[in-house]
Design a protein around this motif. Structure first.
Motif, PDB file in Angstrom:
ATOM      1  N   UNK A 294      36.404  58.513 -24.451  1.00 35.56           N
ATOM      2  CA  UNK A 294      36.460  57.206 -25.024  1.00 35.56           C
ATOM      3  C   UNK A 294      35.886  56.351 -23.792  1.00 35.56           C
ATOM      4  N   UNK A 295      34.778  55.944 -23.879  1.00 37.16           N
ATOM      5  CA  UNK A 295      34.200  54.984 -23.167  1.00 37.16           C
ATOM      6  C   UNK A 295      33.619  53.723 -24.059  1.00 37.16           C
ATOM      7  N   UNK A 296      32.939  52.722 -23.314  1.00 40.40           N
ATOM      8  CA  UNK A 296      32.543  51.512 -24.160  1.00 40.40           C
ATOM      9  C   UNK A 296      31.916  51.782 -25.763  1.00 40.40           C
ATOM     10  N   UNK A 297      31.220  52.935 -25.735  1.00 40.44           N
ATOM     11  CA  UNK A 297      30.698  53.203 -27.121  1.00 40.44           C
ATOM     12  C   UNK A 297      31.666  53.171 -28.230  1.00 40.44           C
ATOM     13  N   UNK A 298      32.775  53.911 -27.825  1.00 39.45           N
ATOM     14  CA  UNK A 298      33.902  54.320 -28.707  1.00 39.45           C
ATOM     15  C   UNK A 298      35.049  53.067 -28.777  1.00 39.45           C
ATOM     16  N   UNK A 299      35.066  52.534 -27.528  1.00 41.38           N
ATOM     17  CA  UNK A 299      36.126  51.388 -27.442  1.00 41.38           C
ATOM     18  C   UNK A 299      35.389  49.955 -28.009  1.00 41.38           C
ATOM     19  N   UNK A 300      34.486  49.978 -28.046  1.00 42.47           N
ATOM     20  CA  UNK A 300      33.601  48.372 -28.302  1.00 42.47           C
ATOM     21  C   UNK A 300      32.455  48.547 -29.350  1.00 42.47           C
ATOM     22  N   UNK A 301      31.548  49.441 -28.791  1.00 43.85           N
ATOM     23  CA  UNK A 301      30.043  49.297 -30.052  1.00 43.85           C
ATOM     24  C   UNK A 301      30.603  49.856 -31.312  1.00 43.85           C
ATOM     25  N   UNK A 302      31.037  51.001 -31.558  1.00 45.86           N
ATOM     26  CA  UNK A 302      31.548  51.237 -32.736  1.00 45.86           C
ATOM     27  C   UNK A 302      32.213  50.573 -33.632  1.00 45.86           C
TER      28      UNK A 302
END
Length: 412
Positions: free
Chosen positions: A88-96
């Protein structure tokens, strides 16, 4: 929606609804082989669950997330998002999540957002097998020889994600006969793979097994192989070899099925106790509240949309000229942000020239000064916005690039 036709409590159960679908979201790669692996996993998951499963990508490959939702709307009224992201980094927490909010506003779909792959017993078993395959090729036996394992992750600016690589390495070590298991990274953070390998040479193990902890066989995986081969050449008294990435092993379908079941039953668990967007962690204080991360996610979309015209690479985001985020946390909601959101959307629809997307946002970190409205790429934040201010924000700022100065709270 139809009545369930199977036991939903069992992970990987057969489809419960005729109008349900799954969207498996991968990162996307310049190597089409990696993208095909995601599509192969989607096909395998479709066979496992018995419902439509489509693949989509954040960047570098098609279809984009928005395009995939558009394709699912005619055949489903409920879509569960399953992530190919390992941590869970930026893609999981923000982009998606940002893409999901946009899809909820645009399509007549109920969308459940699942968790990342994370740490799962099936993944530990898969890594153990990957290590065993390398041991066999090197001709060593962990029960008789000193075998060191290096688990190499991509590396992230998110401490949660990096910490989970170390946790996974420790779990891989527990109960197995490895001499040691070290966590390392290909970039972004430390320790790097090169430093870890050179450090291991001082212990003089009989063999070093490097496991690229990545899903697809892409550019970074090749870099792991190259660096391992260089180390093997530099230290002739240590045999070193890199293994294969996770690939399309069927055990990943077990993990995806669990994440699907968690999402559709409302049991998704995120690592909020050590999330840099929620907790004041040393060195990450400016990220609390998620505002900057949200703006970076929007910038990420626009960057890839712009690059499509520059270098003809297959990017998939279609960014609007302006992106407006309305804070919908509890405080702002109580102060009237839902009305502001709807009024902004109405004004944009009525405008002939406005190219803007209006979306919800999580906490922007300005509680008490709301409702908060952030306009990107301008970096203008408006505070204490009332629904009647929406017309000025659209007609002046979004249409004519004239900042509504009396509403400005801060600029980034």
């Amino acid at each position: 929606m139809s009545t369930p036709t199977s036991d939903e409590s069992a992970p990987g159960a057969t489809a419960a609804f005729d109008d349900e679908a799954v969207l498996l979201i991968g990162h996307g790669s310049r190597r089409e082989k990696s993208n095909e692996q995601v599509r192969e996993l989607a096909a395998g998951l479709e066979s496992r669950l018995g419902i439509p499963v489509d693949a989509a990508f954040l960047e570098l490959a098609e279809p984009a997330i928005d395009e995939a939702f558009a394709g699912l709307e005619p055949v489903a009224d409920r879509v569960t998002v399953v992530h190919c992201s390992l941590f869970a980094a930026s893609h999981v927490k923000n982009d998606v999540p940002l893409a999901i909010e946009q899809a909820r506003a645009e399509y007549d779909l109920a969308i459940d957002n699942g968790a990342h792959l994370g740490i799962h017993p099936a993944i530990l078993d898969l890594l153990d097998d990957r290590a065993a395959a390398v041991e066999a090729e090197l001709g060593v036996d962990r029960e008789e020889d000193d075998v060191a394992v290096v688990l190499c992750g991509r590396g992230s600016s998110d401490p949660d994600a990096n910490g989970d690589v170390h946790k996974l390495a420790r779990l891989l070590y527990e109960g197995r006969e490895f001499d040691r298991v070290e966590a390392t990274f290909i970039g972004v953070t430390e320790p790097t793979l090169e430093d870890t390998l050179h450090g291991l040479s001082k212990h003089r193990p009989d063999a070093v097994v490097v496991l690229p902890y990545m899903l697809g066989d892409g550019v970074l995986t090749q870099r792991v192989r190259d660096w391992t081969a260089e180390f093997d050449d530099d230290y002739p008294y240590v045999d070193a070899l890199a293994g294969d990435p996770l690939g399309t092993d069927s055990r990943l379908l077990d993990v995806f099925a669990d994440r699907w079941q968690e999402a559709r039953s409302g049991n998704v668990e995120m690592s909020c106790d050590t999330c840099k967007y929620k907790v004041d962690l040393e060195g990450y204080e400016e990220d609390v509240g998620g505002a900057r991360a949200m703006l970076r996610a929007l910038a990420h979309q626009e960057t890839h949309a712009d690059r499509e015209d520059v270098d003809d690479e297959p990017h998939s985001h279609d960014a609007p000229e302006k992106h407006v985020a309305v804070c919908m946390n509890q405080t702002c909601a109580e102060m009237g942000s839902p009305a502001v959101l709807e009024r902004l959307r109405q004004e944009v629809r009525d405008s002939e020239h406005c190219d803007a997307r209006i979306t919800r946002s999580s906490c922007l970190g300005r509680c008490g000064d709301g409702p908060m409205v952030a306009v990107y790429p301008d970096g203008i934040w408006y505070g204490d916005v009332a629904s009647e201010d929406a017309e000025r924000i659209v007609s002046d700022h979004l249409d004519r690039d004239r900042i509504v100065s009396d509403l400005v709270d801060q600029t980034l």
